[in-house]
Design a protein around this motif. Structure first.
Motif, PDB file in Angstrom:
ATOM      1  N   LEU A  67     -47.025  43.974  -4.027  1.00 13.17           N
ATOM      2  CA  LEU A  67     -47.914  44.475  -5.070  1.00 13.17           C
ATOM      3  C   LEU A  67     -47.163  45.086  -6.247  1.00 13.17           C
ATOM      4  O   LEU A  67     -46.129  45.726  -6.069  1.00 13.17           O
ATOM      5  CB  LEU A  67     -48.857  45.530  -4.485  1.00 13.17           C
ATOM      6  CG  LEU A  67     -49.769  45.083  -3.349  1.00 13.17           C
ATOM      7  CD1 LEU A  67     -50.553  46.269  -2.795  1.00 13.17           C
ATOM      8  CD2 LEU A  67     -50.709  43.971  -3.802  1.00 13.17           C
ATOM      9  N   ASP A  68     -47.752  44.891  -7.448  1.00 14.47           N
ATOM     10  CA  ASP A  68     -47.277  45.594  -8.639  1.00 14.47           C
ATOM     11  C   ASP A  68     -47.674  47.063  -8.498  1.00 14.47           C
ATOM     12  O   ASP A  68     -48.535  47.417  -7.690  1.00 14.47           O
ATOM     13  CB  ASP A  68     -47.932  45.021  -9.898  1.00 14.47           C
ATOM     14  CG  ASP A  68     -47.484  43.591 -10.194  1.00 14.47           C
ATOM     15  OD1 ASP A  68     -46.353  43.222  -9.817  1.00 14.47           O
ATOM     16  OD2 ASP A  68     -48.269  42.851 -10.823  1.00 14.47           O
ATOM     17  N   ASP A  69     -47.086  47.916  -9.336  1.00 15.75           N
ATOM     18  CA  ASP A  69     -47.376  49.349  -9.262  1.00 15.75           C
ATOM     19  C   ASP A  69     -48.865  49.642  -9.428  1.00 15.75           C
ATOM     20  O   ASP A  69     -49.432  50.441  -8.682  1.00 15.75           O
ATOM     21  CB  ASP A  69     -46.565  50.119 -10.303  1.00 15.75           C
ATOM     22  CG  ASP A  69     -45.083  50.197  -9.943  1.00 15.75           C
ATOM     23  OD1 ASP A  69     -44.755  49.999  -8.746  1.00 15.75           O
ATOM     24  OD2 ASP A  69     -44.271  50.459 -10.846  1.00 15.75           O
ATOM     25  N   TYR A  70     -49.518  49.005 -10.406  1.00 13.62           N
ATOM     26  CA  TYR A  70     -50.945  49.291 -10.624  1.00 13.62           C
ATOM     27  C   TYR A  70     -51.785  48.812  -9.440  1.00 13.62           C
ATOM     28  O   TYR A  70     -52.815  49.426  -9.126  1.00 13.62           O
ATOM     29  CB  TYR A  70     -51.445  48.691 -11.942  1.00 13.62           C
ATOM     30  CG  TYR A  70     -51.772  47.222 -11.895  1.00 13.62           C
ATOM     31  CD1 TYR A  70     -53.065  46.790 -11.597  1.00 13.62           C
ATOM     32  CD2 TYR A  70     -50.804  46.261 -12.156  1.00 13.62           C
ATOM     33  CE1 TYR A  70     -53.372  45.440 -11.553  1.00 13.62           C
ATOM     34  CE2 TYR A  70     -51.103  44.918 -12.115  1.00 13.62           C
ATOM     35  CZ  TYR A  70     -52.390  44.507 -11.822  1.00 13.62           C
ATOM     36  OH  TYR A  70     -52.698  43.169 -11.768  1.00 13.62           O
ATOM     37  N   GLU A  71     -51.354  47.755  -8.755  1.00 13.40           N
ATOM     38  CA  GLU A  71     -52.072  47.262  -7.570  1.00 13.40           C
ATOM     39  C   GLU A  71     -51.893  48.236  -6.398  1.00 13.40           C
ATOM     40  O   GLU A  71     -52.832  48.468  -5.638  1.00 13.40           O
ATOM     41  CB  GLU A  71     -51.569  45.863  -7.203  1.00 13.40           C
ATOM     42  CG  GLU A  71     -51.903  44.824  -8.258  1.00 13.40           C
ATOM     43  CD  GLU A  71     -51.164  43.507  -8.074  1.00 13.40           C
ATOM     44  OE1 GLU A  71     -51.697  42.477  -8.522  1.00 13.40           O
ATOM     45  OE2 GLU A  71     -50.048  43.504  -7.485  1.00 13.40           O
ATOM     46  N   LYS A  72     -50.692  48.807  -6.283  1.00  9.72           N
ATOM     47  CA  LYS A  72     -50.456  49.830  -5.258  1.00  9.72           C
ATOM     48  C   LYS A  72     -51.325  51.051  -5.529  1.00  9.72           C
ATOM     49  O   LYS A  72     -51.927  51.613  -4.614  1.00  9.72           O
ATOM     50  CB  LYS A  72     -48.982  50.237  -5.231  1.00  9.72           C
ATOM     51  CG  LYS A  72     -48.053  49.188  -4.660  1.00  9.72           C
ATOM     52  CD  LYS A  72     -46.613  49.642  -4.757  1.00  9.72           C
ATOM     53  CE  LYS A  72     -45.670  48.525  -4.380  1.00  9.72           C
ATOM     54  NZ  LYS A  72     -44.256  48.863  -4.648  1.00  9.72           N
ATOM     55  N   GLU A  73     -51.382  51.477  -6.806  1.00 13.63           N
ATOM     56  CA  GLU A  73     -52.197  52.637  -7.181  1.00 13.63           C
ATOM     57  C   GLU A  73     -53.672  52.402  -6.887  1.00 13.63           C
ATOM     58  O   GLU A  73     -54.388  53.331  -6.514  1.00 13.63           O
ATOM     59  CB  GLU A  73     -52.004  52.956  -8.664  1.00 13.63           C
ATOM     60  CG  GLU A  73     -50.661  53.576  -8.981  1.00 13.63           C
ATOM     61  CD  GLU A  73     -50.453  53.778 -10.465  1.00 13.63           C
ATOM     62  OE1 GLU A  73     -51.444  53.925 -11.214  1.00 13.63           O
ATOM     63  OE2 GLU A  73     -49.279  53.783 -10.892  1.00 13.63           O
TER      64      GLU A  73
END
Length: 172
Positions: free
Chosen positions: A120-126
């Motif tokens: 996951l990208d950072d925004y997807e993790k968030e």
């Protein structure tokens, strides 16, 4: 590929620059009629797995890469079939005087019987992205209740909710 519908907010000015970001998204159903969707545990919405097509890849390559990154599911390349596209246009939330235009290319596909780790990208993790298999009605109900201060997210969820209704109605 046939365009299924269009979402155009007309919230931009004629003559604005256009930023195009095409995407490829997977429609993955199991034998019980459940659909593999990405669920945001933090935002409480469902979306079809998929995302932007890189400049150096074709739509099918992007689909396979994005589904694997967001869900850990491995698409069987020979199973990929065109379903239809949805065009989305609205004022950019990033660049002034710019129209965000996204042609979303949806494909039905089958996956292998294994799930690998998400990437996951950072925004997807968030957002807390997790894979869930759910019946269309559950996802439609959840997404219909979704509200956000970010109109950009709301339009994305509206797009996928309309596609879920389209699938449920047996169209295409």
């Amino acid at each position: 590929m046939e365009q299924l519908f269009e979402i155009d907010l007309h919230d931009y000015k004629a003559g604005d620059d256009v930023f195009r970001r095409p995407s490829a998204r997977g429609i993955i159903m199991d034998d019980s009629g459940k659909i593999a969707l990405v669920y945001s545990e933090n935002e409480k919405y469902y979306k079809f797995p998929g995302g932007g097509i890189h400049q150096d890849e074709d739509k099918k390559e992007a689909l396979i890469r994005e589904v694997r990154e967001e869900t850990g599911l491995i698409v069987i390349p020979e199973s990929v079939c065109e379903f239809g596209s949805v065009l989305r246009r609205q004022k950019s939330n990033v660049t002034p005087h710019t129209i965000f235009e996204q042609e979303n290319f949806y494909y039905t596909c089958k996956v292998e019987n294994q799930v690998v780790e998400q990437n996951l990208d950072d925004y997807e993790k968030e957002a807390g992205f997790v894979l869930k298999f759910v019946y269309p009605d559950e996802a439609i109900r959840t997404n219909s209740a979704y509200r956000s201060e970010d109109s950009f997210n709301e339009i994305m969820i509206k797009r996928d909710t309309e596609l879920l209704r389209f699938i449920k109605a047996g169209r295409n």
